[in-house]
Design a protein around this motif. Structure first.
Motif, PDB file in Angstrom:
ATOM      1  N   SER A  57      58.236  16.722   4.244  1.00  0.00           N
ATOM      2  CA  SER A  57      59.180  17.757   3.828  1.00  0.00           C
ATOM      3  C   SER A  57      60.189  18.036   4.935  1.00  0.00           C
ATOM      4  CB  SER A  57      58.436  19.047   3.487  1.00  0.00           C
ATOM      5  OG  SER A  57      57.918  19.655   4.665  1.00  0.00           O
ATOM      6  N   GLN A  88      61.086  20.852   6.167  1.00  0.00           N
ATOM      7  CA  GLN A  88      60.575  21.823   7.133  1.00  0.00           C
ATOM      8  C   GLN A  88      59.593  21.181   8.099  1.00  0.00           C
ATOM      9  OE1 GLN A  88      61.658  25.366   7.241  1.00  0.00           O
ATOM     10  NE2 GLN A  88      61.020  24.598   9.233  1.00  0.00           N
ATOM     11  N   ASN A  89      58.707  20.334   7.585  1.00  0.00           N
ATOM     12  CA  ASN A  89      57.762  19.648   8.470  1.00  0.00           C
ATOM     13  C   ASN A  89      58.491  18.750   9.462  1.00  0.00           C
ATOM     14  OD1 ASN A  89      55.366  20.767   7.569  1.00  0.00           O
ATOM     15  ND2 ASN A  89      54.957  19.162   6.078  1.00  0.00           N
ATOM     16  N   LYS A 133      61.621  19.173  10.636  1.00  0.00           N
ATOM     17  CA  LYS A 133      62.275  20.027  11.640  1.00  0.00           C
ATOM     18  C   LYS A 133      61.264  20.553  12.659  1.00  0.00           C
ATOM     19  CE  LYS A 133      65.962  21.590   8.523  1.00  0.00           C
ATOM     20  NZ  LYS A 133      66.480  22.745   7.737  1.00  0.00           N
ATOM     21  N   ASP A 134      60.118  21.007  12.156  1.00  0.00           N
ATOM     22  CA  ASP A 134      59.088  21.531  13.058  1.00  0.00           C
ATOM     23  C   ASP A 134      58.570  20.439  13.991  1.00  0.00           C
ATOM     24  OD1 ASP A 134      59.378  23.916  11.759  1.00  0.00           O
ATOM     25  OD2 ASP A 134      57.455  23.860  10.714  1.00  0.00           O
ATOM     26  N   HIS A 154      63.751  28.740  16.631  1.00  0.00           N
ATOM     27  CA  HIS A 154      63.241  27.962  15.502  1.00  0.00           C
ATOM     28  C   HIS A 154      62.287  28.754  14.610  1.00  0.00           C
ATOM     29  CE1 HIS A 154      62.512  24.038  13.575  1.00  0.00           C
ATOM     30  NE2 HIS A 154      61.268  24.452  13.416  1.00  0.00           N
ATOM     31  N   ARG A 159      60.218  32.973  10.624  1.00  0.00           N
ATOM     32  CA  ARG A 159      59.055  32.594   9.808  1.00  0.00           C
ATOM     33  C   ARG A 159      57.727  33.112  10.340  1.00  0.00           C
ATOM     34  NH1 ARG A 159      58.095  26.872   9.295  1.00  0.00           N
ATOM     35  NH2 ARG A 159      59.447  26.402  11.060  1.00  0.00           N
TER      36      ARG A 159
END
Length: 430
Positions: free
Chosen positions: A292, A294-295, A297-298, A334, A338
């Motif tokens: 994904s 998000q995964n 980017k993290d 970052h 969240r």
């Protein structure tokens, strides 16, 4: 056939109530019903299953008549989902899978068979157990109990044939070895290597999903090590070099990562096998494997932190400024939207920073300015106080001020920053 009434004592009350409801409804209508697969394996291992699957000689149309809410999840293969109190239970008709042609799914299935024929089509002996919820009879046609006792993953029948039928099965074998802490039977392991051309046919999403499932276990490092040992990453990422040698230290750190930080797990997984990979190349790999956004980017953020941290030959040379600029600021930028960035969160970063995490936390707790948004002035203030300053220069001024307060937080006061801005702007115009 062994009888074990104690297995149901491990099933939580709500699930037990639901399973009894499904079991009674099917049997009362003249059909058979068994708990089957991974849930039985888990119960035998004295674990509470995460989900419960049932098998029956009732066809989907029969099951749908017996329950109010039934979803067609895989009806072409005989699977429907019975929903009770918003909890899902897959119910699958006994079947024989025939004519595998693409290494992923059977060309067609035949219903109207027996439980014993149905169990033959399953992947591993440990997953071919069936349990009668009424009588407590445990059906074990393929010595699954013995393999569970010896912690062995073994296919039912010829492993090459089973892996040729479905190319995902070899990856599942590795995942089970990781999550269950089992070993793979020698013949089964040989077949993994011999059927790579079939494994190559599975979708990238299915491969990626098995990696993520392995991350939920106690030792995801085993999954990564086995994928490397079998050169299976390269089946899906052909540009990756062969015969990689994992770094055991970083693999062990992977096991310590909190399960809710998938990006950090991926970072350690890849850093353990590709410590010198560029972030651009890593992003290409992650996108190729359909992780994904998000995964991805993290993972890139954590990978950059890991690489930077391990570039310091002597941690004593790390200054407070370095910690704030290169580690705390990126984390805040970052994750602040969240996560609550408190001690609990920072403790989860211990696999990266080791014992130095307390130093980072101490600096963080001083609430230092780290980002442009932390400055006591902004672009509007510059516009009001320096009307002749081109807006294109605002970023340059604010970046200068941020560097200033990173080194000297006490300068982060409105009037002081206005004074520093005036001096900087004056030098710009000279």
């Amino acid at each position: 056939m062994p009888i074990d009434q104690s297995l149901t004592t491990l099933i939580p009350t709500l699930h037990k109530k639901h399973l009894d409801t499904i079991n009674f409804a099917l049997k009362n209508a003249g059909f058979e019903c068994y708990l089957v697969g991974g849930s039985v394996r888990d119960l035998v291992m004295k674990k509470i299953p995460k989900e419960y699957d049932l098998t029956t000689n009732a066809e989907p149309k029969d099951v749908k008549k017996l329950f109010r809410t039934v979803i067609d999840t895989g009806i072409e293969h005989g699977t429907v989902t019975v929903v009770l109190d918003k909890v899902n239970y897959e119910v699958t008709t006994y079947r024989i899978d025939k004519d595998y042609v693409d290494g992923r799914r059977p060309g067609h299935v035949e219903f109207g068979t027996t439980l014993h024929e149905d169990l033959k089509r399953r992947d591993f002996t440990m997953n071919a157990l069936a349990y009668d919820l009424t009588s407590g009879v445990l059906i074990d046609d393929h010595n699954g109990l013995a393999d569970i006792k010896s912690k062995t993953i073994r296919t039912i029948g010829n492993p090459i044939q089973r892996f040729t039928e479905d190319g995902l099965r070899p990856i599942r074998a590795l995942r089970f070895a990781s999550t269950l802490n089992f070993k793979i039977d020698e013949e089964t392991k040989k077949a993994i290597h011999q059927t790579k051309h079939i494994t190559k046919k599975i979708s990238l999403e299915r491969f990626q999903d098995e990696i993520l499932k392995s991350f939920l276990g106690e030792k995801p490092s085993v999954m990564i090590a086995l994928l490397v040992e079998e050169n299976l990453f390269q089946v899906f990422l052909p540009s990756m070099q062969l015969d990689l040698i994992p770094n055991e230290i970083f693999l062990e750190e992977l096991n310590k990562v909190s399960k809710d930080l998938v990006g950090l797990q991926l970072s350690f997984a890849f850093y353990s096998i590709l410590p010198n990979v560029s972030l651009k190349e890593l992003e290409t790999y992650l996108r190729s494997l359909k992780f994904s956004g998000q995964n991805i980017k993290d993972t890139l953020l954590f990978s950059e932190l890991i690489q930077k941290w391990n570039q310091y030959p002597d941690l004593n040379s790390l200054t407070t400024y370095d910690i704030k600029k290169y580690f705390l600021a990126p984390v805040k930028r970052h994750f602040q939207s969240r996560y609550e960035l408190n001690e609990i969160f920072f403790q989860k970063l211990t696999p990266i920073f080791g014992n130095e995490i307390m130093k980072l936390l101490s600096i963080w707790n001083e609430n230092p300015p780290l980002l442009l948004s932390d400055l006591s002035i902004n672009g509007n203030h510059l516009s009001e106080n320096f009307p002749d300053l081109p807006k294109l220069k605002f970023g340059e001024v604010l970046s200068f001020l941020l560097e200033l307060v990173l080194q000297s937080p006490k300068e982060n006061e409105f009037h002081k920053l206005i004074t520093h801005s005036a001096e900087f702007i004056n030098n710009l115009t000279k």
